[in-house]
Enzyme design. Structure first.
Site, mmCIF file in Angstrom:
data_model
loop_
_atom_site.group_PDB
_atom_site.id
_atom_site.type_symbol
_atom_site.label_atom_id
_atom_site.label_comp_id
_atom_site.label_asym_id
_atom_site.label_seq_id
_atom_site.Cartn_x
_atom_site.Cartn_y
_atom_site.Cartn_z
ATOM 1 N N GLU A 222 86.896 -26.683 16.367
ATOM 2 C CA GLU A 222 86.344 -26.540 15.007
ATOM 3 C C GLU A 222 85.005 -27.238 14.817
ATOM 4 O OE1 GLU A 222 90.064 -28.179 12.929
ATOM 5 O OE2 GLU A 222 90.108 -26.056 12.440
ATOM 6 N N ASP B 269 84.557 -22.919 17.578
ATOM 7 C CA ASP B 269 85.469 -23.075 18.715
ATOM 8 C C ASP B 269 86.837 -23.606 18.279
ATOM 9 O OD1 ASP B 269 84.531 -25.676 18.055
ATOM 10 O OD2 ASP B 269 85.036 -26.394 20.057
HETATM 11 C C1 NOJ Z 1 89.475 -32.343 12.623
HETATM 12 C C2 NOJ Z 1 89.399 -31.561 13.879
HETATM 13 O O1 NOJ Z 1 89.105 -30.252 13.572
HETATM 14 C C3 NOJ Z 1 88.386 -32.074 14.833
HETATM 15 O O2 NOJ Z 1 88.237 -31.191 15.885
HETATM 16 C C4 NOJ Z 1 87.085 -32.313 14.157
HETATM 17 O O3 NOJ Z 1 86.273 -33.030 15.044
HETATM 18 C C5 NOJ Z 1 87.258 -33.084 12.881
HETATM 19 N N1 NOJ Z 1 88.218 -32.491 12.028
HETATM 20 C C6 NOJ Z 1 85.964 -33.198 12.158
HETATM 21 O O4 NOJ Z 1 85.628 -31.952 11.634
HETATM 22 C C1 NOJ Z 2 92.044 -30.509 15.428
HETATM 23 C C2 NOJ Z 2 91.939 -29.668 16.642
HETATM 24 O O1 NOJ Z 2 90.659 -29.829 17.174
HETATM 25 C C3 NOJ Z 2 92.206 -28.214 16.311
HETATM 26 O O2 NOJ Z 2 92.223 -27.484 17.520
HETATM 27 C C4 NOJ Z 2 93.507 -28.057 15.593
HETATM 28 O O3 NOJ Z 2 93.668 -26.727 15.216
HETATM 29 C C5 NOJ Z 2 93.570 -28.941 14.371
HETATM 30 N N1 NOJ Z 2 93.240 -30.291 14.708
HETATM 31 C C6 NOJ Z 2 94.956 -28.929 13.731
HETATM 32 O O4 NOJ Z 2 95.899 -29.438 14.642
#
Ligand code: NOJ
Ligand code: NOJ
Length: 477
Positions: free
Chosen positions: A202, A199
């Site tokens: 991520e 999603d």
């Molecule tokens: C950074 C972001 O992608 C966030 O959505 C995620 O929870 C953490 N990394 C851990 O993977």
């Molecule tokens: C975490 C977020 O969950 C994700 O949507 C985004 O792409 C990354 N950070 C980078 O900003």
């Protein structure tokens, strides 16, 4: 800050209200300029490939110094908004140069071998592959990128750019197999949209509403472009996948809980599987897909109902929301455990979802102002009552354009959008910089500093605010 306490007077004392309004306009304009300044620093920073956009300058804790495909598409889209508004030719030329570099970079990114194929979520700023463990593929990326590049195609075409033919072919060549960037993405979307993937946050592997909506927009634009390019075979394939997509949109609706679920068939950890599936991603999906069709739209009862549940939930769980009389700070989803640095912590409100809530209000004005009436139903009643504070709203009621009630509805929407904007202004850093999150207790900025997406979200909300004010200022017939 003090003057915001008087916000409740906005609709009463006219003179005072006008003063508050002017102060707010000034502050929003100011933050818009600052957002542009900060955002620009993340657009092709010195050690990056031309055309790259980094998610944040933060290189560690958290490590965000990457060209993220989704973030880049969102920011690229807002740069195109600014391009359209730019009034001096030198500035326009700079934009155009960057756009072409961005297109070329994406052509390279598509050819770099990655673990996630076209759904690879992020790259080093120099355009090389990131091969560490990550939630991949994330299939909103190619869909989003295709839509932004198709928008670029329309600029190039309508404005007759000097090297236009070459640029257009690089975006869409109508060949099979294709060498062009948008067509590769569209073919990928058409082929893979039913496959599970990660999603936008991520975290969860499954089948996502956000991803589906972004992919639908890409294919809608793709059908038109393919026809324009006499690529009948592709137009036919995109169209038939679109029809299949349309048939599944409704299955995300959870009638018992009254909201559209973020993910169907989640396959990730137990915790994520057991989440309520209530998620701001649903609102972002509507903002990022911009589809006013019969399948689903911005003011659809199911979307209004989802917004009302999010609003109620976030106002309850984040202590900052109980302190000031500002719009509710929105997070990603209630069970979030990512605090901007660590995943096993406790989640916070985010800037981009709160600015997204503001944008949603302004866009409802644009949407409803073009209709003859707004109808209260059992599903959207909570939106009018709890979010907008129209206590008398009841199922079956109709507000007709031209009536006083309709005008009040529009004013309430503006006020509510403005309160979300004030929420962001209240928590921003004194220098106008915005991070990813707002600490749920202290209200201070937290997580990745100077998050490019935060700025893009504020700026697009502001542009829609301008439109909403123009619509209302012009008077509703
Ligand atoms: C950074 C972001 O992608 C966030 O959505 C995620 O929870 C953490 N990394 C851990 O993977
Ligand atoms: C975490 C977020 O969950 C994700 O949507 C985004 O792409 C990354 N950070 C980078 O900003």
């Amino acid at each position: 800050m003090i003057r915001w306490i008087f916000i409740g007077l906005l609709l009463s004392g006219v003179v005072q209200a006008q003063n508050i309004q002017m102060d707010l306009n000034r502050e929003i304009e100011n933050q818009f300029q600052k957002s542009y300044y900060w955002m620009s620093r993340n657009v092709h920073p010195e050690d990056s490939a031309p055309g790259a956009i980094v998610a944040s300058p933060s290189r560690k804790n958290p490590e965000y110094y990457y060209h993220w495909v989704r973030d880049a598409a969102i920011v690229f889209d807002s740069l195109m908004d600014l391009y359209q508004l730019a009034d001096n030719e030198t500035q326009k030329q700079q934009f155009r140069r960057f756009f072409v570099n961005h297109l070329n970079l994406n052509q390279n990114l598509q050819m770099v071998p990655t673990l996630g194929g076209l759904g690879e979520p992020k790259f080093y700023p120099d355009g090389s592959a990131f091969n560490g463990p990550w939630g991949r593929p994330q299939n909103d990326g190619p869909g989003f990128r295709a839509s932004t590049l198709i928008r670029l195609f329309s600029f190039v075409h309508n404005e007759n750019w000097s090297n236009g033919k070459e640029i257009k072919t690089l975006i869409y060549d109508g060949e099979n197999p294709t060498k062009s960037v948008a067509k590769k993405d569209l073919d990928y979307v058409a082929k893979t949209w039913t496959a599970p993937n990660f999603d936008l946050w991520e975290e969860v592997n499954g089948f996502h509403f956000y991803t589906l909506m972004v992919q639908r927009k890409a294919l809608q634009l793709g059908v038109r472009l393919a026809k324009f390019a006499n690529d009948d075979e592709a137009a036919r394939v995109y169209q038939s996948e679109l029809i299949r997509m349309n048939q599944v949109v409704g299955s995300f609706w959870d009638n018992r809980q009254g909201f559209i679920r973020a993910t169907l068939f989640p396959r990730s950890s137990k915790l994520k599987r057991e989440k309520s599936q209530l998620d701001s991603a649903v609102i972002l999906a509507l903002l990022h897909s911009d589809l006013s069709d019969s399948v689903i739209h911005l003011a659809d009862d199911r979307v209004l109902s989802t917004f009302a549940v999010l609003h109620k939930t976030f106002s309850r769980i984040y202590p900052v929301n109980q302190k000031e009389q500002l719009g509710v700070a929105f997070g990603r989803y209630p069970e979030d455990t990512y605090d901007g640095y660590n995943t096993n912590s406790i989640g916070n409100p985010w800037v981009l979802t709160t600015a997204g809530a503001a944008e949603y209000m302004y866009r409802l004005i644009e949407f409803w102002a073009s209709l003859n009436e707004v109808r209260v139903s059992a599903y959207n009643e909570a939106f009018f009552k709890d979010v907008l504070g129209i206590e008398g709203a009841s199922n079956g009621q109709v507000w007709r354009r031209g009536s006083n009630e309709f005008k009040i509805l529009m004013q309430k929407l503006i006020l509510s959008g403005d309160k979300f904007m004030m929420r962001v202004l209240y928590h921003k850093n004194p220098d106008g910089s915005l991070s990813e999150q707002i600490n749920r207790n202290s209200g201070f900025m937290q997580g990745a500093a100077n998050l490019t997406w935060s700025y893009a979200a504020f700026m697009t909300a502001k542009l829609h605010r301008d439109r909403a004010y123009r619509i209302l200022g012009g008077g509703l017939k």
